[in-house]
Motif scaffolding. Structure first.
Motif, PDB file in Angstrom:
ATOM      1  N   ALA A  13       0.984  -1.462   0.179  1.00 52.70           N
ATOM      2  CA  ALA A  13      -0.100   0.134   0.730  1.00 52.70           C
ATOM      3  C   ALA A  13       0.963   1.752   0.147  1.00 52.70           C
ATOM      4  O   ALA A  13       0.647   2.042  -0.514  1.00 52.70           O
ATOM      5  N   PHE A  14       1.960   1.305   0.651  1.00 47.81           N
ATOM      6  CA  PHE A  14       2.832   1.892   0.729  1.00 47.81           C
ATOM      7  C   PHE A  14       3.884   2.540  -0.986  1.00 47.81           C
ATOM      8  O   PHE A  14       3.532   3.882  -1.018  1.00 47.81           O
ATOM      9  N   ILE A  15       3.500   1.487  -1.227  1.00 43.52           N
ATOM     10  CA  ILE A  15       4.390   1.196  -2.737  1.00 43.52           C
ATOM     11  C   ILE A  15       3.347   2.668  -3.762  1.00 43.52           C
ATOM     12  O   ILE A  15       3.408   3.038  -4.601  1.00 43.52           O
ATOM     13  N   VAL A  16       2.403   2.098  -3.541  1.00 44.34           N
ATOM     14  CA  VAL A  16       0.721   1.998  -4.266  1.00 44.34           C
ATOM     15  C   VAL A  16       0.899   3.653  -4.087  1.00 44.34           C
ATOM     16  O   VAL A  16       0.484   4.640  -5.087  1.00 44.34           O
ATOM     17  N   ALA A  17       0.910   4.083  -2.580  1.00 47.51           N
ATOM     18  CA  ALA A  17       0.868   5.803  -2.768  1.00 47.51           C
ATOM     19  C   ALA A  17       1.606   6.509  -2.881  1.00 47.51           C
ATOM     20  O   ALA A  17       1.670   7.802  -3.687  1.00 47.51           O
ATOM     21  N   ILE A  18       2.743   6.038  -2.675  1.00 42.80           N
ATOM     22  CA  ILE A  18       3.880   6.188  -3.734  1.00 42.80           C
ATOM     23  C   ILE A  18       3.510   7.099  -5.014  1.00 42.80           C
ATOM     24  O   ILE A  18       3.572   8.378  -5.653  1.00 42.80           O
ATOM     25  N   ALA A  19       3.401   5.677  -5.999  1.00 40.64           N
ATOM     26  CA  ALA A  19       3.183   5.774  -7.210  1.00 40.64           C
ATOM     27  C   ALA A  19       1.344   6.702  -7.498  1.00 40.64           C
ATOM     28  O   ALA A  19       1.548   7.998  -8.673  1.00 40.64           O
ATOM     29  N   GLN A  20       0.463   6.751  -6.966  1.00 39.94           N
ATOM     30  CA  GLN A  20      -0.160   7.452  -6.625  1.00 39.94           C
ATOM     31  C   GLN A  20      -0.157   8.771  -6.228  1.00 39.94           C
ATOM     32  O   GLN A  20      -0.503  10.360  -7.207  1.00 39.94           O
TER      33      GLN A  20
END
Length: 655
Positions: A13-20
């Protein structure tokens, strides 16, 4: 294995948030539709991944998996199921996981309910929201991991703090976090609007439902916390101006100001700069509250942690987001030029005064809360700021706000007529003064505070009702009632919320002015009188609870020859936590509460007892619930839910 999967899901989720945070922002800048569209599935994925992590942690608490350090430190096999569940957020690490879950929920909600938003604005809002999530994912993963395993699982846990094993405290934190984190959406809308160079009436309409939702959740959360303090701590009060109480109250005041100023932006295309600033400050105060609760810099019964390293991390988050947004705010000042003018006597002016009173009162609370820390750091002096300061400094602003509220509601937009607005209120003013005089006579002139509360309460409630009535136009009563029932839900919500404020003002003043208190040592079988009531200590016995031992008293109370009331105050001792709590016995009523606390046994064989008679105590929380209900009614207004008619031509960005 589930615990490790949950930890991995949180990292993902942390990685997805960075991408978002990055991809949609670039897409909005370049006009690339595909990159902007990436925000929607990313926000939904964040919610799914974080929701899975939270569900696994809750499962660990329910099944008492003591191989997880967090479960071992905050649960026990004998604890009731409700408190096993609430134990998930009854600690620092679990509460922060709830925090990021709610962040993800609001981000996904912007996807679900943001269909009417311009594509670029929506992409930027979701990117800014993701940047907040990134900061808190990093905080959890690097300083507050809730999934840490123990090398060897103990047979049982250390139990949850006994003060938190209460229904009020089970639901208080989630509502409060929904309010705290909800203000991140207003922050995201403000920053996205500044980046885009568009702050107009449409933006005012779009930001209002998010502000209103956060304000409603904060209202419910604060009311639950106040109610818990009233009956659980055994001191008989409802508000102590504790630093953590203040930490939730400051964003409530600022979000109330934001809610009203956003109306002016929507209706009149003015107060843009002020409204953006309030949106930034509201979330800033939420972050400040998080710092106060979790850094240990200020002592409070509500504090979660005493860890300076975590406090520094949160202070860094506060500095980055507040400093960065205020820098952007200064750089984009040209975007926020007012389009509409208004007269000195107008509804806009009344709302400006409303905003000034709310903002200054929040600043007063902030100074009183933070001053002990400033004094210690700057002057090396240890001091405390208590209720006398807050009561004296804060109350005048609320009195002025209550006086202005009905008059401002009746003024016209742009240019109002003071005489025309004043005439309908003359009869209400006379009625309010008559009610104050009646209560002054009933209570034999014991205090002016009570009648003043009656005067202001009747004035605010009557003003809200009168405003609704005048909106019905002309005609007979039946016609006017029919038109009132057809008024938009936003008008009804405003009336209910303002009336709730009047009810709370009356309840606070009446309970403070007219309560009666008695403290004495009582032998079993003794009868004594407090006010119009008699109290008899019938018995004291030892009772075993699910995870505590209780000393329970049986007290009978009666007014004259009326129906007797049986009250059972307790003194509980939690063996695992080695901690005692006081459980007050309260007989609730519309006009008064009977409040009894049993103390320790005395050397002569008696027991210390404290008895209160608290007039109109429940009106305090009843008024708060009315305010929240008013907010919910307004949220159901179609104009707010779908931002109907809000789209106007974008303003020319500043060069």
């Amino acid at each position: 294995m589930l615990i490790e999967l949950a930890h991995f899901a949180l990292i993902l989720a942390f990685i997805v948030a960075i991408a978002q945070m990055i991809v949609p922002m670039i897409g909005a800048q370049k006009g690339w539709a595909g990159w902007m569209a990436f925000a929607d599935p990313a926000a939904n994925s964040q919610l799914i991944l974080t929701g899975f992590s939270f569900a696994v942690l809750m499962h660990a608490f329910i099944v008492s998996d003591f191989s997880v350090a967090l479960v071992y430190g905050n649960s026990h096999t004998d604890k009731p199921l409700l408190y096993k569940i609430s134990g998930v957020w009854g600690n620092h690490e679990g509460s922060m996981l709830l925090w990021v879950l709610i962040l993800a929920l609001f981000g996904a909600s912007a996807v679900w309910f943001g269909g009417n938003l311009p594509v670029t604005l929506k992409a930027r809002v979701l990117a800014v929201q993701a940047s907040v999530s990134v900061a808190f994912y990093a905080f959890i993963l690097f300083t507050s991991n809730p999934f840490t395993r123990l090398a060897q699982a103990p047979l049982n846990g250390r139990d949850l703090n006994p003060l938190l094993q209460d229904p009020g405290l089970a639901f208080h934190p989630p509502f409060l976090y929904l309010g705290y984190v909800g203000l991140s959406m207003t922050f995201s809308f403000a920053v996205a609007a500044l980046i885009e160079g568009r702050v107009d009436a449409a933006w005012g309409r779009w930001v209002r439902p998010w502000t209103l939702a956060a304000w409603v959740f904060l209202t419910v959360g604060i009311a639950l916390g106040s109610w818990w303090a009233y009956y659980e701590l055994g001191w008989g009060g409802f508000w102590f101006w504790d630093p953590v109480e203040n930490a939730s109250f400051m964003p409530w005041l600022i979000s109330a100001a934001l809610l009203h100023s956003a109306i002016v932006v929507e209706k009149r295309e003015t107060l843009k700069s002020w409204t953006i600033l309030l949106a930034i400050l509201a979330f800033g105060f939420s972050l400040l509250g998080t710092f106060i609760v979790r850094s240990g810099v200020l002592t409070s019964v509500h504090a979660f942690a005493n860890d300076p390293e975590r406090g520094v991390f949160i202070l860094l988050i506060l500095g980055v987001f507040l400093g960065g947004s205020l820098t952007l705010y200064a750089a984009r000042a040209g975007v926020m030029q007012a389009q509409g003018a208004f007269g000195t006597v107008s509804r806009e002016s009344a709302l400006v005064l409303n905003n000034i009173l709310l903002a200054v009162s929040a600043f007063v609370v902030f100074i009183g809360t933070i001053w002990p820390l400033v004094a210690e750091l700057a002057f090396g002096r240890t001091l405390s700021v208590g209720p006398p300061f807050f009561d004296a400094a804060f109350t005048p602003f609320m009195v002025l706000l209550a006086i202005v509220l009905p008059l401002g509601s009746l003024l016209a937009w742009k240019r109002g007529n003071l005489n025309r607005a004043r005439l309908p209120l003359a009869g209400l003013a006379i009625f309010a003064m008559a009610m104050a005089g009646l209560f002054y006579a009933i209570y034999a002139g014991r205090s002016l505070l009570g009648p003043a509360g009656v005067l202001l309460g009747v004035w605010v409630v009557g003003g809200a009702t009168l405003d609704l009535w005048l909106r019905s136009g002309r005609g007979n009563i039946v016609e006017r009632l029919g038109r009132i029932l057809r008024l938009p839900r936003g008008d009804w919500g405003k009336t209910v919320a303002h009336a709730g404020m009047g009810v709370t003002i009356f309840g606070v003043a009446a309970m403070t002015a007219w309560q009666q208190e008695d403290i004495r040592v009582v032998q079993i079988g003794d009868t004594f009188e407090v006010g119009a009531y008699s109290f008899t200590l019938d018995d004291v016995e030892q009772v075993a609870g699910p995870n505590y031992a209780s000393t329970m008293a049986t007290v009978t109370s009666q007014r004259g020859d009326g129906r007797p009331f049986v009250l059972t105050p307790e003194k509980r001792f939690y063996q695992v936590a080695q901690m005692a709590t006081t459980e007050a016995a309260i007989t609730n009523g519309i006009l008064r509460d009977l409040y009894v606390v049993i103390g320790d046994p005395q050397t002569n064989g008696g027991y210390a007892m404290r008895v209160y008679i608290k007039p109109f105590a429940n009106w305090i929380w009843g008024g708060a619930m009315l305010m929240a209900i008013g907010g919910v009614i307004s949220l159901t207004d179609r104009r707010l839910r779908f931002a109907v008619g809000a789209k106007r031509a974008a303003q020319v960005p500043a060069e």
